[in-house]
Design a protein around this motif. Sequence first.
Motif, PDB file in Angstrom:
ATOM      1  N   SER A  32       9.465   8.068  -0.704  1.00  0.00           N
ATOM      2  CA  SER A  32       8.249   7.302  -0.406  1.00  0.00           C
ATOM      3  C   SER A  32       7.411   7.200  -1.667  1.00  0.00           C
ATOM      4  O   SER A  32       7.585   7.972  -2.623  1.00  0.00           O
ATOM      5  N   TYR A  33       6.486   6.251  -1.653  1.00  0.00           N
ATOM      6  CA  TYR A  33       5.594   6.078  -2.799  1.00  0.00           C
ATOM      7  C   TYR A  33       4.355   5.335  -2.307  1.00  0.00           C
ATOM      8  O   TYR A  33       4.438   4.497  -1.416  1.00  0.00           O
ATOM      9  N   GLY A  34       3.217   5.667  -2.903  1.00  0.00           N
ATOM     10  CA  GLY A  34       1.991   4.957  -2.578  1.00  0.00           C
ATOM     11  C   GLY A  34       1.001   5.814  -1.814  1.00  0.00           C
ATOM     12  O   GLY A  34       1.055   7.050  -1.832  1.00  0.00           O
ATOM     13  N   ASP A  35       0.096   5.168  -1.126  1.00  0.00           N
ATOM     14  CA  ASP A  35      -1.004   5.832  -0.440  1.00  0.00           C
ATOM     15  C   ASP A  35      -0.531   6.323   0.923  1.00  0.00           C
ATOM     16  O   ASP A  35      -0.803   5.731   1.956  1.00  0.00           O
ATOM     17  N   ASP A  36       0.174   7.439   0.903  1.00  0.00           N
ATOM     18  CA  ASP A  36       0.713   8.010   2.137  1.00  0.00           C
ATOM     19  C   ASP A  36      -0.353   8.767   2.923  1.00  0.00           C
ATOM     20  O   ASP A  36      -0.444   8.652   4.148  1.00  0.00           O
ATOM     21  N   ALA A  37      -1.160   9.563   2.216  1.00  0.00           N
ATOM     22  CA  ALA A  37      -2.246  10.341   2.832  1.00  0.00           C
ATOM     23  C   ALA A  37      -1.756  11.127   4.053  1.00  0.00           C
ATOM     24  O   ALA A  37      -2.458  11.240   5.056  1.00  0.00           O
ATOM     25  N   GLY A  38      -0.545  11.662   3.966  1.00  0.00           N
ATOM     26  CA  GLY A  38      -0.019  12.488   5.041  1.00  0.00           C
ATOM     27  C   GLY A  38       0.502  11.728   6.244  1.00  0.00           C
ATOM     28  O   GLY A  38       0.782  12.330   7.287  1.00  0.00           O
ATOM     29  N   TYR A  39       0.666  10.412   6.125  1.00  0.00           N
ATOM     30  CA  TYR A  39       1.083   9.600   7.276  1.00  0.00           C
ATOM     31  C   TYR A  39       2.432  10.038   7.828  1.00  0.00           C
ATOM     32  O   TYR A  39       2.587  10.264   9.037  1.00  0.00           O
ATOM     33  N   LEU A  40       3.442  10.161   6.967  1.00  0.00           N
ATOM     34  CA  LEU A  40       4.777  10.501   7.449  1.00  0.00           C
ATOM     35  C   LEU A  40       4.807  11.894   8.072  1.00  0.00           C
ATOM     36  O   LEU A  40       5.476  12.123   9.082  1.00  0.00           O
ATOM     37  N   ASP A  41       4.075  12.833   7.482  1.00  0.00           N
ATOM     38  CA  ASP A  41       4.019  14.172   8.057  1.00  0.00           C
ATOM     39  C   ASP A  41       3.337  14.151   9.422  1.00  0.00           C
ATOM     40  O   ASP A  41       3.779  14.815  10.370  1.00  0.00           O
ATOM     41  N   GLU A  42       2.244  13.392   9.533  1.00  0.00           N
ATOM     42  CA  GLU A  42       1.536  13.325  10.815  1.00  0.00           C
ATOM     43  C   GLU A  42       2.419  12.719  11.901  1.00  0.00           C
ATOM     44  O   GLU A  42       2.490  13.220  13.028  1.00  0.00           O
ATOM     45  N   VAL A  43       3.088  11.617  11.566  1.00  0.00           N
ATOM     46  CA  VAL A  43       3.969  10.974  12.539  1.00  0.00           C
ATOM     47  C   VAL A  43       5.120  11.909  12.907  1.00  0.00           C
ATOM     48  O   VAL A  43       5.502  12.030  14.080  1.00  0.00           O
TER      49      VAL A  43
ATOM     50  N   ARG B  56       0.823  -1.213   0.000  1.00  0.00           N
ATOM     51  CA  ARG B  56       0.000   0.000   0.000  1.00  0.00           C
ATOM     52  C   ARG B  56       0.859   1.266   0.000  1.00  0.00           C
ATOM     53  O   ARG B  56       0.542   2.258  -0.643  1.00  0.00           O
ATOM     54  N   MET B  57       1.938   1.218   0.740  1.00  0.00           N
ATOM     55  CA  MET B  57       2.859   2.362   0.800  1.00  0.00           C
ATOM     56  C   MET B  57       4.241   1.868   1.183  1.00  0.00           C
ATOM     57  O   MET B  57       4.377   0.878   1.901  1.00  0.00           O
ATOM     58  N   ALA B  58       5.264   2.555   0.677  1.00  0.00           N
ATOM     59  CA  ALA B  58       6.649   2.202   1.004  1.00  0.00           C
ATOM     60  C   ALA B  58       7.433   3.476   1.225  1.00  0.00           C
ATOM     61  O   ALA B  58       7.217   4.483   0.538  1.00  0.00           O
ATOM     62  N   TRP B  59       8.336   3.430   2.195  1.00  0.00           N
ATOM     63  CA  TRP B  59       9.242   4.569   2.369  1.00  0.00           C
ATOM     64  C   TRP B  59      10.615   4.090   2.804  1.00  0.00           C
ATOM     65  O   TRP B  59      10.759   3.033   3.402  1.00  0.00           O
ATOM     66  N   VAL B  60      11.621   4.893   2.446  1.00  0.00           N
ATOM     67  CA  VAL B  60      13.010   4.613   2.798  1.00  0.00           C
ATOM     68  C   VAL B  60      13.510   5.740   3.678  1.00  0.00           C
ATOM     69  O   VAL B  60      13.284   6.922   3.386  1.00  0.00           O
ATOM     70  N   GLY B  61      14.165   5.376   4.780  1.00  0.00           N
ATOM     71  CA  GLY B  61      14.746   6.374   5.662  1.00  0.00           C
ATOM     72  C   GLY B  61      16.193   6.059   5.961  1.00  0.00           C
ATOM     73  O   GLY B  61      16.589   4.894   6.033  1.00  0.00           O
TER      74      GLY B  61
END
Length: 324
Positions: free
Chosen positions: A201-212, A182-187
């Motif tokens: 990142s790529y995919g259905d982020d819907a602001g997840y990384l920003d919120e976290v 659904r979503m992938a990110w590299v840190g």
Amino acid sequence: MDLTRLLILDADEAAAALMTRELVAGGLRLTTERADTPAGVEVALRWFEPDVVLFSAGLSGVDSVWALDLVQEICPRARFFFVLDASQNDPPEDVKLRATACVLRSDGQRLIALVRSATIELRSRRASRRPERALADTETRSALAPLHAMLSAVSAAMVKVQDRDALFQQVCRAAVEAGGFRMAWVGLADVGRNKVDPIASYGDDAGYLDEVGRALSATVEERHLTGWSVQFVSWDTGLAAETVRSGQLVVCDDIELDPRVNFKQAALDRGYRSLVALPLTQQNETIGMMMLFAGEPGPYADDEVVLLRTMASNISFGLAYLHA
């Protein structure tokens, strides 16, 4: 009828194409790949999984003993043929002893016969499996098809891209578009400041990384963030931190039930139900991780974990040859 997967290790593209045409003209059904560098050889072996490898004696920069060792390590069932011209020296004694055969490039009929024999042997071995095993293998292949497609896409990206960040973006895209995540990110890890900085990142982020990132920034001294900055109070919290700290692949079969997962609701609100975190290494040091979110809970089968671990190893291997 299955196609024989043929990997040609030759710097001369025209010569490799000619060998392929001669083998096809001899009645063989092939799918082929070519590699001519150490990095390309390892990538091709891991994602293409050849049945037959043809090593050209004229290939410079790739040692034949090293290549044979690698083939036997990664694809132990593959047949290795050393191909040379009449004017070239014989292969090293070790290669002579362990290679399936050594053959002159000009002896097309013998090469055809050798590859055909290897193909018949492979098909016989596959056909000898019991029907129920074959059915199980079919079901397994179907289940693993997205991960194999993801591995292929990642390997293709490693050949094309020239810098690290571009590779990270492409592998995230491959995980979503080919792998079905659904979503992938590299840190990347910033050990001195106890954090992992998302790079791609790529995919259905819907602001997840920003919120976290916002939620975590409110609990630590650093208040003003530049871009993404997923903060950790210590390396003991969070699966991203656990992956970087341990250097081991981490699997979460059910985000809702796993006590290790921080910010469950943020993940569940976006349809994330399970995750896998892959360590990324360089020079034997874990420099970051890749996190894959799936829309369904696990469990992840052993075969799936093996393929994911292979992908992490392939990415880590490719990093050594890219610019930051």
